[in-house]
Design a protein around this motif. Structure first.
Motif, mmCIF file in Angstrom:
data_model
loop_
_atom_site.group_PDB
_atom_site.id
_atom_site.type_symbol
_atom_site.label_atom_id
_atom_site.label_comp_id
_atom_site.label_asym_id
_atom_site.label_seq_id
_atom_site.Cartn_x
_atom_site.Cartn_y
_atom_site.Cartn_z
ATOM 1 N N ILE A 433 0.966 -1.391 0.007
ATOM 2 C CA ILE A 433 0.150 0.083 0.253
ATOM 3 C C ILE A 433 0.469 1.206 -0.156
ATOM 4 C CG2 ILE A 433 -1.435 1.373 1.229
ATOM 5 C CD1 ILE A 433 -2.845 -1.788 1.967
ATOM 6 N N LEU A 434 0.536 2.521 -1.389
ATOM 7 C CA LEU A 434 1.275 3.221 -1.011
ATOM 8 C C LEU A 434 0.493 4.556 -0.311
ATOM 9 C CD1 LEU A 434 3.454 5.329 -2.168
ATOM 10 C CD2 LEU A 434 2.155 5.696 -4.052
ATOM 11 N N VAL A 435 1.164 5.127 0.625
ATOM 12 C CA VAL A 435 -0.117 6.499 1.585
ATOM 13 C C VAL A 435 0.362 7.110 1.063
ATOM 14 C CG1 VAL A 435 -1.246 6.578 3.916
ATOM 15 C CG2 VAL A 435 -0.240 4.398 3.397
ATOM 16 N N ALA A 436 0.182 8.649 0.658
ATOM 17 C CA ALA A 436 0.401 10.026 0.624
ATOM 18 C C ALA A 436 -1.048 10.686 1.659
ATOM 19 C CB ALA A 436 -0.109 10.552 -1.080
ATOM 20 N N GLU A 437 0.423 11.103 2.438
ATOM 21 C CA GLU A 437 -0.058 11.736 3.937
ATOM 22 C C GLU A 437 0.933 12.671 4.403
ATOM 23 O OE1 GLU A 437 -3.005 11.797 6.040
ATOM 24 O OE2 GLU A 437 -1.591 13.464 6.877
ATOM 25 N N ASP A 438 0.647 14.265 4.087
ATOM 26 C CA ASP A 438 1.165 15.124 4.513
ATOM 27 C C ASP A 438 1.941 14.872 6.258
ATOM 28 O OD1 ASP A 438 -1.143 16.225 4.706
ATOM 29 O OD2 ASP A 438 -0.054 18.059 5.101
ATOM 30 N N ARG A 477 7.866 -4.521 -8.113
ATOM 31 C CA ARG A 477 6.115 -5.268 -7.841
ATOM 32 C C ARG A 477 4.761 -3.654 -7.743
ATOM 33 N NH1 ARG A 477 5.981 -7.596 -2.529
ATOM 34 N NH2 ARG A 477 2.799 -8.308 -2.557
ATOM 35 N N PRO A 478 4.093 -3.881 -8.025
ATOM 36 C CA PRO A 478 3.416 -2.778 -8.075
ATOM 37 C C PRO A 478 2.637 -2.442 -6.584
ATOM 38 C CG PRO A 478 2.226 -4.186 -9.569
ATOM 39 C CD PRO A 478 3.517 -4.667 -9.317
ATOM 40 N N PHE A 479 2.095 -1.539 -6.000
ATOM 41 C CA PHE A 479 1.151 -1.391 -5.509
ATOM 42 C C PHE A 479 0.255 -1.702 -5.337
ATOM 43 C CE2 PHE A 479 4.459 2.568 -4.380
ATOM 44 C CZ PHE A 479 4.647 1.763 -3.392
ATOM 45 N N ASP A 480 -0.735 -3.336 -4.707
ATOM 46 C CA ASP A 480 -1.988 -3.329 -4.482
ATOM 47 C C ASP A 480 -2.809 -2.247 -4.635
ATOM 48 O OD1 ASP A 480 -1.498 -5.461 -4.754
ATOM 49 O OD2 ASP A 480 -0.528 -5.568 -2.763
ATOM 50 N N LEU A 481 -2.374 -0.555 -4.064
ATOM 51 C CA LEU A 481 -3.738 0.277 -3.265
ATOM 52 C C LEU A 481 -2.940 1.783 -2.517
ATOM 53 C CD1 LEU A 481 -7.130 0.155 -1.797
ATOM 54 C CD2 LEU A 481 -5.470 0.877 -0.614
ATOM 55 N N VAL A 482 -3.560 2.697 -3.547
ATOM 56 C CA VAL A 482 -2.566 3.544 -2.986
ATOM 57 C C VAL A 482 -4.075 4.232 -2.303
ATOM 58 C CG1 VAL A 482 -2.245 5.986 -3.865
ATOM 59 C CG2 VAL A 482 -2.047 4.780 -5.457
ATOM 60 N N LEU A 483 -3.061 4.517 -0.958
ATOM 61 C CA LEU A 483 -4.183 5.555 -0.356
ATOM 62 C C LEU A 483 -4.336 7.341 0.411
ATOM 63 C CD1 LEU A 483 -6.142 5.395 2.414
ATOM 64 C CD2 LEU A 483 -4.926 4.500 4.104
ATOM 65 N N MET A 484 -4.779 7.836 -1.202
ATOM 66 C CA MET A 484 -4.752 9.604 -1.013
ATOM 67 C C MET A 484 -5.066 11.025 0.168
ATOM 68 S SD MET A 484 -2.563 10.849 -3.354
ATOM 69 C CE MET A 484 -2.995 10.037 -4.901
ATOM 70 N N ASP A 485 -4.360 10.643 1.006
ATOM 71 C CA ASP A 485 -5.153 12.520 1.585
ATOM 72 C C ASP A 485 -5.308 12.880 0.660
ATOM 73 O OD1 ASP A 485 -5.533 13.681 3.189
ATOM 74 O OD2 ASP A 485 -3.302 14.496 3.510
ATOM 75 N N MET A 486 -6.409 13.991 0.871
ATOM 76 C CA MET A 486 -6.623 15.444 0.131
ATOM 77 C C MET A 486 -6.439 16.787 -0.145
ATOM 78 S SD MET A 486 -8.077 12.528 -2.238
ATOM 79 C CE MET A 486 -8.864 12.888 -3.425
ATOM 80 N N GLN A 487 -5.590 17.222 0.451
ATOM 81 C CA GLN A 487 -5.835 18.010 1.286
ATOM 82 C C GLN A 487 -3.777 18.281 0.843
ATOM 83 O OE1 GLN A 487 -7.653 19.795 3.684
ATOM 84 N NE2 GLN A 487 -7.677 22.022 2.574
ATOM 85 N N MET A 488 -3.228 18.563 0.470
ATOM 86 C CA MET A 488 -1.585 17.996 0.617
ATOM 87 C C MET A 488 -1.430 18.996 0.104
ATOM 88 S SD MET A 488 -0.505 14.233 0.484
ATOM 89 C CE MET A 488 -1.369 13.229 -1.439
ATOM 90 N N GLN A 549 -11.687 -2.606 -1.859
ATOM 91 C CA GLN A 549 -11.393 -2.030 -3.439
ATOM 92 C C GLN A 549 -9.884 -3.630 -3.457
ATOM 93 O OE1 GLN A 549 -11.947 -0.161 -5.080
ATOM 94 N NE2 GLN A 549 -13.964 0.560 -3.797
ATOM 95 N N VAL A 550 -9.388 -3.939 -3.186
ATOM 96 C CA VAL A 550 -7.999 -4.911 -4.441
ATOM 97 C C VAL A 550 -8.663 -5.934 -4.353
ATOM 98 C CG1 VAL A 550 -5.794 -5.911 -3.090
ATOM 99 C CG2 VAL A 550 -6.057 -3.777 -2.392
ATOM 100 N N GLY A 551 -10.201 -6.794 -3.733
ATOM 101 C CA GLY A 551 -10.627 -7.472 -3.762
ATOM 102 C C GLY A 551 -11.029 -7.305 -5.495
ATOM 103 N N ARG A 552 -11.691 -6.228 -5.309
ATOM 104 C CA ARG A 552 -12.645 -6.321 -7.002
ATOM 105 C C ARG A 552 -11.705 -5.748 -8.286
ATOM 106 N NH1 ARG A 552 -17.410 -2.278 -5.898
ATOM 107 N NH2 ARG A 552 -18.055 -2.731 -3.484
ATOM 108 N N HIS A 553 -10.418 -5.041 -7.223
ATOM 109 C CA HIS A 553 -9.313 -4.653 -8.714
ATOM 110 C C HIS A 553 -9.075 -6.059 -8.973
ATOM 111 C CE1 HIS A 553 -6.873 -2.642 -10.686
ATOM 112 N NE2 HIS A 553 -5.419 -3.371 -10.533
ATOM 113 N N ALA A 554 -8.952 -7.147 -8.201
ATOM 114 C CA ALA A 554 -8.383 -8.690 -8.652
ATOM 115 C C ALA A 554 -9.294 -8.945 -9.703
ATOM 116 C CB ALA A 554 -7.373 -8.737 -7.628
ATOM 117 N N ALA A 555 -10.181 -9.010 -8.996
ATOM 118 C CA ALA A 555 -11.666 -10.208 -9.724
ATOM 119 C C ALA A 555 -11.801 -9.319 -11.449
ATOM 120 C CB ALA A 555 -13.120 -9.754 -8.873
#
Ligand code: ADP
Length: 559
Positions: A433-438, A477-488, A549-555
């Protein structure tokens, strides 16, 4: 004919704007000036020697002889005014109308038994009179319109004064609200900061556990305040929608009593539930909102009662539009002064809003309840006796039609919002998981929860770094999901998500934001996010969204 020079007219009289003629008692004309020639179109030659009566319109001249008798016999002058004797020696104007006139007849003064007839044209004075009359009418009209305008101005002025009074009142209420909110927010914050210090200083496990519990409880209290404000502004903006489902009013009432029992017990109050006969088993309503209203009014009853009891009773009622159900909450508490009864449902309104007030609260609860009750098709009312207690009645429609469908029976008390009772967190074993958070604290918090659930976490501190990291890692190796803070800073979450989607990035992106309004959810989805989670972080809910979300993407990839 022998014309006496004394009574013949001097040529000067021709210049006068008066019709002048001289007659004797037999009405024979002796003189006839130019003005009369002009007015009557009868020349002097034709007139002189003729009978006056024959020269004028006969109707008006009838009886003229007898009328003139007084002039000739007694020497009394006569005046015939236009208004009274319009037809006397009438003169027609070129347009056919009669000339307004005044006629003076008086003895000639020469003792020759003749009389001078002088006809005055009153057209001009009359038209001036008409002008004056219409001017007066115009002035009267404009005076009336001025009076109306003045009345309107006075009414507008009164409205402005009233609006100004309301604005000042609203301003005062807002200032009181800010003062109260500051107090309400500072109180739990004091506990949070104070117990955080204790946590850092005292390694004793009991002290630590106690401190953590206190911090959590106060954090939840803060969250409830923020949620109240959001709720109210959502309702005010008309953004809260209701979805009616079948629900059991008794189950909702039991749940509310069960959730508040601890508070009532702590004050030694008798908290009762009474269900009267005839209460329907199922109604069409929104159980969450119903529960929210009841939690607030029963909560208030407990808060404002020191001894005695608080009772929630359910009883059937009849309304204009059919059967209804009344939830009555009565207490033996402080009561509400009569002059405050009408204002307690207004936002930010509290009976006691002094600095020394004994009870906490924001004054928003009942305002929210009133609006929610209306959204549920019902209403909320209050009766109270100062020092004796109060009764709040929530009445909602009790239509049980089509209630056989999905009945939502709330037998098990659900947790109060944010009460910390969470289900077992599902695992994120091995998820990258890639987390974008300031914010460093939130970075640590999210990192903690995700790692604990088994995820492999990469943290970046702005949107630009997230775009770079997501693409760079795609090759390995790609990330399975990005968790994106919206205010950065540098690049915010919306821009970063758009940039990634524009470059064909298909990995799920979940927005994370402290904005909890509906508009922000849609804005994130529009930017290309797949789902949305709010701060403060509810770890189990967040983990569940990630798994989903990861499950849906894989499916989708398999298909
Ligand atoms: P809060 O309780 O947060 O102040 P509410 O909107 O729920 O805000 O209530 C507004 C005010 O109405 C309270 O501050 C209190 O003065 C009064 N009030 C509400 N319920 C009761 C009650 N059961 N008994 C006495 N006063 C009450």
């Amino acid at each position: 004919m022998n014309i006496n020079p004394a009574t013949s007219l001097r040529s000067d009289y021709d210049l006068l704007p008066l019709g002048i003629c001289v007659v004797d008692e037999s009405l024979t004309v002796y003189a006839w000036n130019r003005t009369l020639e002009r007015w009557t179109s009868i020349g002097r030659d034709a007139a002189i020697g003729a009978c006056l009566q024959d020269l004028f319109d006969t109707v008006g001249s009838r009886g003229i002889r007898s009328r003139l008798a007084s002039v000739f016999q007694q020497g009394v002058p006569l005046v015939f005014s236009a208004a009274l004797h319009r037809q006397f020696l009438p003169i027609r104007l070129p347009d056919g109308s009669l000339m307004p006139q005044r006629t003076h007849i008086q003895p000639s003064g020469a003792g020759d038994g003749r009389a001078v007839v002088v006809i005055e044209d009153l057209s001009q004075p009359m038209s001036q009179l008409d002008d004056l009359r219409s001017e007066r009418r115009r002035l009267e009209l404009s005076e009336a319109s001025l009076r109306k305008q003045q009345e309107e101005l006075e009414a507008t002025n009164a409205k402005l004064k009233e609006a100004n009074k309301h604005a000042q009142q609203a301003n005062r209420s807002k200032s009181e609200f800010v003062a109260n909110m500051s107090h309400e927010i500072r109180t739990p914050l004091t506990a949070i900061l104070g117990f955080s210090d204790i946590l850092g200083e005292d390694p004793n496990p009991d002290v630590c556990r106690n401190a953590v519990e206190t911090i959590r409880r106060n954090g939840e209290h803060l969250l409830a305040i923020v949620n109240d404000i959001l709720d109210l502004s959502k309702i005010e903006a008309g953004k809260l929608e209701t979805t009616l489902t079948a629900c059991s009013p008794q189950a909702v009432a039991e749940e509310v009593i069960s959730l508040l029992r601890v508070r009532a017990d702590a004050k030694g109050l008798d908290l009762r539930l009474r269900i009267e006969p005839g209460v329907v088993k199922v109604i069409q309503s929104e159980p969450t909102r119903l529960r929210q209203v009841l939690l607030n009014i029963v909560g208030n009853a407990i808060k404002f009662t020191q001894t005695g009891h608080v009772e929630l009773s359910l009883s059937p009622a009849e309304g204009e539009c059919g059967p209804q159900l009344t939830f009555a909450v009565s207490d033996t508490g402080l009561g509400i002064p009569a002059d405050k009864l009408s204002t307690v449902f207004e936002p930010f309104s509290q009976v006691d809003n002094s600095a020394q007030r004994q009870f906490g609260g924001t004054g928003l609860g009942l305002a929210i309840c009133k609006r929610l009750a209306e959204m549920l098709g019902g209403r909320i009312t209050v009766t109270s006796e100062l020092g004796e207690g109060s009764t709040f009645c929530l009445t909602v429609p009790a239509c049980s039609m089509s209630c056989k469908s999905t009945v939502q029976l709330l037998h098990k008390p659900a947790a109060l919002p944010g009460s910390g009772q969470a289900s077992e967190a599902p695992s994120l074993d091995g998820y990258r998981i890639l987390v974008a958070e300031d914010g460093p604290d939130n970075q640590r918090l999210i990192n903690y929860h995700l790692r604990k659930a088994g995820a492999v976490v990469t943290i970046v501190e702005n949107g630009q770094l997230a775009v770079d990291a997501a693409q760079c890692d795609e090759a390995e190796r790609p990330f399975d999901l990005v968790l994106m803070d919206m205010q950065m800073p540098v690049l915010d979450g919306y821009e970063a998500t758009k940039a990634l989607r524009d470059r064909g990035y298909t990995t799920p992106i979940v927005a994370l934001t402290a904005h909890a309004m509906d508009g922000h959810r849609q804005k994130s989805l529009d930017a290309g996010c797949d789902d949305y989670a709010t701060k403060p972080i509810d770890a189990p809910a967040l983990i569940s969204i990630i798994r989903d979300q990861v499950g849906r993407h894989a499916a989708a990839a398999i298909i």
